[in-house]
Design an enzyme around this catalytic site. Sequence first.
Site, PDB file in Angstrom:
ATOM      1  N   GLU A 267      66.663 -67.663  25.638  1.00 51.29           N
ATOM      2  CA  GLU A 267      66.273 -68.991  25.491  1.00 51.29           C
ATOM      3  C   GLU A 267      65.891 -69.528  26.731  1.00 51.29           C
ATOM      4  OE1 GLU A 267      68.905 -71.007  22.901  1.00 51.29           O
ATOM      5  OE2 GLU A 267      67.338 -71.470  21.650  1.00 51.29           O
TER       6      GLU A 267
ATOM      7  N   GLY B 109      78.631 -71.431  20.311  1.00 50.85           N
ATOM      8  CA  GLY B 109      79.113 -70.920  19.161  1.00 50.85           C
ATOM      9  C   GLY B 109      80.071 -70.020  19.234  1.00 50.85           C
TER      10      GLY B 109
ATOM     11  N   GLY C 203      73.763 -75.549  17.996  1.00 47.44           N
ATOM     12  CA  GLY C 203      73.709 -75.540  19.352  1.00 47.44           C
ATOM     13  C   GLY C 203      73.627 -74.251  19.976  1.00 47.44           C
ATOM     14  N   SER C 204      74.146 -74.158  21.140  1.00 51.03           N
ATOM     15  CA  SER C 204      73.826 -72.899  21.954  1.00 51.03           C
ATOM     16  C   SER C 204      74.526 -71.609  21.409  1.00 51.03           C
ATOM     17  CB  SER C 204      74.073 -72.868  23.527  1.00 51.03           C
ATOM     18  OG  SER C 204      75.354 -73.378  23.679  1.00 51.03           O
ATOM     19  N   THR C 205      74.294 -70.509  21.560  1.00 46.04           N
ATOM     20  CA  THR C 205      74.956 -69.281  21.088  1.00 46.04           C
ATOM     21  C   THR C 205      76.512 -69.336  22.037  1.00 46.04           C
ATOM     22  OG1 THR C 205      73.150 -68.175  20.425  1.00 46.04           O
ATOM     23  CG2 THR C 205      75.006 -66.577  21.063  1.00 46.04           C
ATOM     24  N   GLU C 206      76.259 -69.701  23.189  1.00 45.36           N
ATOM     25  CA  GLU C 206      77.292 -69.508  24.105  1.00 45.36           C
ATOM     26  C   GLU C 206      78.648 -70.322  23.557  1.00 45.36           C
ATOM     27  OE1 GLU C 206      76.502 -71.147  27.803  1.00 45.36           O
ATOM     28  OE2 GLU C 206      78.577 -71.106  28.586  1.00 45.36           O
TER      29      GLU C 206
ATOM     30  N   LYS D  10      80.134 -85.587  15.598  1.00 47.93           N
ATOM     31  CA  LYS D  10      79.946 -85.817  17.079  1.00 47.93           C
ATOM     32  C   LYS D  10      78.338 -85.668  17.428  1.00 47.93           C
ATOM     33  CE  LYS D  10      80.092 -83.880  20.907  1.00 47.93           C
ATOM     34  NZ  LYS D  10      79.105 -84.284  21.720  1.00 47.93           N
TER      35      LYS D  10
ATOM     36  N   CYS E 209      65.171 -74.823  18.244  1.00 47.49           N
ATOM     37  CA  CYS E 209      66.066 -73.349  18.318  1.00 47.49           C
ATOM     38  C   CYS E 209      65.147 -72.375  17.670  1.00 47.49           C
ATOM     39  CB  CYS E 209      67.143 -73.487  17.286  1.00 47.49           C
ATOM     40  SG  CYS E 209      67.112 -74.284  15.888  1.00 47.49           S
TER      41      CYS E 209
ATOM     42  N   GLU F 158      74.687 -72.590  13.450  1.00 48.10           N
ATOM     43  CA  GLU F 158      73.400 -72.465  13.849  1.00 48.10           C
ATOM     44  C   GLU F 158      72.895 -72.579  15.326  1.00 48.10           C
ATOM     45  OE1 GLU F 158      69.868 -72.984  14.500  1.00 48.10           O
ATOM     46  OE2 GLU F 158      69.790 -74.880  13.689  1.00 48.10           O
TER      47      GLU F 158
HETATM   48  P1  NDP Z   1      75.494 -76.948  23.670  1.00 52.12           P
HETATM   49  O1  NDP Z   1      75.627 -75.880  22.396  1.00 52.12           O
HETATM   50  O2  NDP Z   1      76.330 -77.009  24.684  1.00 52.12           O
HETATM   51  O3  NDP Z   1      75.931 -78.514  22.704  1.00 52.12           O
HETATM   52  C1  NDP Z   1      75.715 -78.644  21.396  1.00 52.12           C
HETATM   53  C2  NDP Z   1      76.795 -79.612  20.986  1.00 52.12           C
HETATM   54  O4  NDP Z   1      78.234 -79.124  21.072  1.00 52.12           O
HETATM   55  C3  NDP Z   1      76.821 -80.604  21.784  1.00 52.12           C
HETATM   56  O5  NDP Z   1      77.078 -82.034  20.703  1.00 52.12           O
HETATM   57  C4  NDP Z   1      77.879 -80.785  22.681  1.00 52.12           C
HETATM   58  O6  NDP Z   1      78.324 -81.618  23.554  1.00 52.12           O
HETATM   59  C5  NDP Z   1      78.792 -79.892  21.883  1.00 52.12           C
HETATM   60  N1  NDP Z   1      79.887 -78.874  22.561  1.00 52.12           N
HETATM   61  C6  NDP Z   1      79.751 -78.471  23.821  1.00 52.12           C
HETATM   62  N2  NDP Z   1      80.734 -77.573  24.074  1.00 52.12           N
HETATM   63  C7  NDP Z   1      81.528 -77.715  23.113  1.00 52.12           C
HETATM   64  C8  NDP Z   1      82.831 -76.959  22.779  1.00 52.12           C
HETATM   65  N3  NDP Z   1      83.304 -76.293  23.594  1.00 52.12           N
HETATM   66  N4  NDP Z   1      83.355 -77.306  21.479  1.00 52.12           N
HETATM   67  C9  NDP Z   1      82.558 -77.974  20.725  1.00 52.12           C
HETATM   68  N5  NDP Z   1      81.542 -78.586  20.887  1.00 52.12           N
HETATM   69  C10 NDP Z   1      80.898 -78.403  22.136  1.00 52.12           C
HETATM   70  O7  NDP Z   1      74.274 -77.308  24.055  1.00 52.12           O
HETATM   71  P2  NDP Z   1      73.830 -78.185  25.461  1.00 52.12           P
HETATM   72  O8  NDP Z   1      73.288 -79.292  24.880  1.00 52.12           O
HETATM   73  O9  NDP Z   1      74.488 -78.017  26.318  1.00 52.12           O
HETATM   74  O10 NDP Z   1      72.241 -77.160  25.501  1.00 52.12           O
HETATM   75  C11 NDP Z   1      72.492 -75.927  26.431  1.00 52.12           C
HETATM   76  C12 NDP Z   1      71.484 -75.002  25.789  1.00 52.12           C
HETATM   77  O11 NDP Z   1      71.844 -74.666  24.551  1.00 52.12           O
HETATM   78  C13 NDP Z   1      70.112 -75.347  25.846  1.00 52.12           C
HETATM   79  O12 NDP Z   1      69.393 -75.200  27.197  1.00 52.12           O
HETATM   80  C14 NDP Z   1      69.445 -74.350  24.855  1.00 52.12           C
HETATM   81  O13 NDP Z   1      69.281 -73.347  25.552  1.00 52.12           O
HETATM   82  C15 NDP Z   1      70.607 -74.197  23.870  1.00 52.12           C
HETATM   83  N6  NDP Z   1      70.600 -75.137  22.714  1.00 52.12           N
HETATM   84  C16 NDP Z   1      70.270 -74.546  21.486  1.00 52.12           C
HETATM   85  C17 NDP Z   1      69.877 -75.358  20.543  1.00 52.12           C
HETATM   86  C18 NDP Z   1      69.606 -74.681  19.138  1.00 52.12           C
HETATM   87  O14 NDP Z   1      69.476 -75.384  18.131  1.00 52.12           O
HETATM   88  N7  NDP Z   1      69.730 -73.553  18.853  1.00 52.12           N
HETATM   89  C19 NDP Z   1      70.317 -76.670  20.468  1.00 52.12           C
HETATM   90  C20 NDP Z   1      70.624 -77.366  21.906  1.00 52.12           C
HETATM   91  C21 NDP Z   1      70.907 -76.482  22.833  1.00 52.12           C
HETATM   92  P3  NDP Z   1      77.811 -82.305  24.543  1.00 52.12           P
HETATM   93  O15 NDP Z   1      76.404 -82.819  24.264  1.00 52.12           O
HETATM   94  O16 NDP Z   1      78.494 -83.429  24.982  1.00 52.12           O
HETATM   95  O17 NDP Z   1      77.642 -81.128  25.665  1.00 52.12           O
END
Ligand code: NDP
Length: 788
Positions: free
Chosen positions: A395, A247, A242-245, A190, A298, A264
């Site tokens: 971040e 994760g 994606g975000s640590t939250e 996705k 990141c 990651e």
């Molecule tokens: P998220 O971690 O929310 O999103 C990353 C991916 O996970 C997206 O495809 C998202 O879908 C999907 N996702 C969201 N919630 C869930 C879940 N419960 N289970 C499985 N998949 C999920 O990052 P955001 O895009 O919301 O960004 C928020 C913050 O995260 C940023 O401000 C930044 O601080 C950080 N971030 C860090 C990254 C990194 O590489 N370290 C990359 C991106 C963001 P959808 O896009 O539809 O929400």
Amino acid sequence: MDIMTAFKTMDYGPAPESAAEAQAWLERHDYTFGHFINGAFTTPNDLFETRNPATGEVLAQVSTAGEDEVNAAVTAARQAQPDWESLGGPKRARFLYALARLVQKNSRLLAVLETLDNGKPIRESRDIDIPLVARHFYHHAGWAQLLEAEFPHHQAVGVAGQVIPWNFPLLMLAWKIAPALAAGNTVVLKPAEYTPLTALLFAELCVQAGLPKGVVNIVTGMGATGAEISGHPDVNKVAFTGSTEVGRIIRRQTAGQGKKLTLELGGKSPFIVFDDADLDGAVEGLVDAIWFNQGQVCCAGSRLLVQESVADKLLAKIRARMGKLRVGAPLDKSIDIGAIVDPVQRNQIADRVAAGVAEGAEIFQPDIAMPEGGCFYPPTLLYNTEPAMTVAQEEIFGPVLVSMTFRTPEEAVQIANNSRYGLAASVWSENVNLALDVAPRLKAGIVWVNGTNMFDAAAGFGGYRESGYGREGGREGMFEYLKPRYASALKPVKLVLNNEAHMQQKLTTSVDQTRKLYIGGKQARPDGGYDRPVFGPKGALIGQVGEGNRKDIRNAVEAAANAGAWAKTTAHNRAQVLYYIAENLSLRADEFAQTLNTMSGGSDGDDEVRAGIDRLFHWAAWADKYDGAVHSVPIRGVALAMHEPMGVIGIAAPDEAPLLGFLSLVAPAIAFGNRVVALPSAHQPLAALDMYQVFETSDLPGGVVNIVTGNRDALTRTLTEHGNVDAMWYFGSSEGSAMVEAASTGNLKRTWVNDGFARDWFDATQGAGCEFRRAATQVKNIWVPYGE
Ligand code: NDP
């Protein structure tokens, strides 16, 4: 403007890249997309918009996958997987190679589409993202080719569920899909809701490459769709960036599901400038570190640590350079900083900056032209900040540099490591001795010396601490998509008679010896002052052990943390200690065999002791041979992959083979420099506990191995929840495995659990294979470019 005026002003003229091809592609799809499942696009449904952040215009409508669509995608992947794997590595390599070629052939279209959807400058999508995508498929075509020879005794994990963010949409797709396919897995991926388009174009490339149906499935949607994928019972491996939250949410959601997981996550990476650095070089490095991709990276070098003596000079140079940065239309080839992906993100950046200023940070934003309309944020410097401020800890994920100073290298390392994250770090100094002294001391998965944001498919990428676990790229990244062949044939652990049940019995016999706990190199009475009985197979009391509690675990972890010198001692010394332990165990072999026989009621204790001694010799032999690597990356320089210890490892040893299982886990952990808090078998703890007498006579420094007995489930939980424990290995029930995975989310510690399956500890692969070496270490990649 005439030539003379242009020459005099030296202003950049507009250099727009055409969006015509990308628009034509969107038009061919009627600006509307379904999911790519089982080799074909589905009828679009439940649409949401994806926009160009530079203009706000809607680019296309994309479908939202719910439970049904995710089920269909996982089913397609499941059905396709056996044939895909049995094609064999060399045939899969041809497909990966074809995908690499197709990415190259379509590189301009992919780059423009990426820039339209994400807002990143075309220079970056064209020159960095897309070439790295092609490189990733080429590199992994190579791994597919070599799979059988280079990863013997391994097989594909199965179906991989992959969820990626919006900051490097196609690159993250490549990092996920290429190794998965090379290893023989099929995937359901996705893309992020903000940036789904290049993934959908990639789906078309899969068709053109003739990829069998169902091998790659792309479903679009929001976080809920991601959660459907990661929680799906028929997905065997989850890879998330994606975000640590989020994760953490995924770790909790998948706990106990027997899935392999790589995360990651976020970072707050230090960019350390020493007073002898080439300051102009460092300033250009900073441009790449924090203004690359608008800082939405990141591993962005978002924390500038500058040596106090050159701080004013460097900050003046940074301010001057910031005044020359060009923010504007991302499709313009002479733009440095493009658009922020979405107004939600931009507002979040603005809020975090405002909070920093409220906390006392000073702010500098250059007086440069900003585009009208669109979603832009100016390059920003927050200075005079303190390490404890939120802006220095969390971040911001935008073009915002947070600067602070240090006086000595020790202080630089201390401030750099004062973070819950550990993704990357950048070290600037012309003194190679200083740079290479500091690099290994930084808690980060990647360290760049006099450089930043260097990536390559041959070098693994991934973090320490709450930046997640697992590596993407290189040999180490391939292991994340493989499992040992024997794993599929394992049987569930046999439920042994529970010691707790026996405890209800009346104690009729008295025993003369009570084993104590072993903490910090000393035998210790349990904090609570109670003992617990140990019964033989027929219910007879055969010994007593300490009833350890939370306090004992805390003491043991503290002792282990204080024994950090063990990691710095030479591998030769660690090997010697292990040999010595083996020697001393062999002197008391009969006694240990007798204890094992008493506990089990059997007669093969001596086999287990012999195997235990062999295991100690095995890991003594390995201590100085698990070398790192020098990766073949395309820079003039070297990328050194170093195997570093995890730190403090909690070990809950198995019930089966209570001595051999214990030694098979403790020995590799300490061989590679870790310290251990071990919980022996719950119902047969005596032989493992007796090892402390062997340790005491074998020159093992106090605190390297600590042993606590008591209510094993409760102690395991305390150990897993402890913030100073870096990894938790658990070999017990499936419920215990689930508990460990769920409880590990606090500091996102690495877990290694048996999911309730028993392995044959006597077997060389199952009891001492390469997974033990990998579990005991983490890879740090140090990039050292050279040349004048
Ligand atoms: P998220 O971690 O929310 O999103 C990353 C991916 O996970 C997206 O495809 C998202 O879908 C999907 N996702 C969201 N919630 C869930 C879940 N419960 N289970 C499985 N998949 C999920 O990052 P955001 O895009 O919301 O960004 C928020 C913050 O995260 C940023 O401000 C930044 O601080 C950080 N971030 C860090 C990254 C990194 O590489 N370290 C990359 C991106 C963001 P959808 O896009 O539809 O929400």
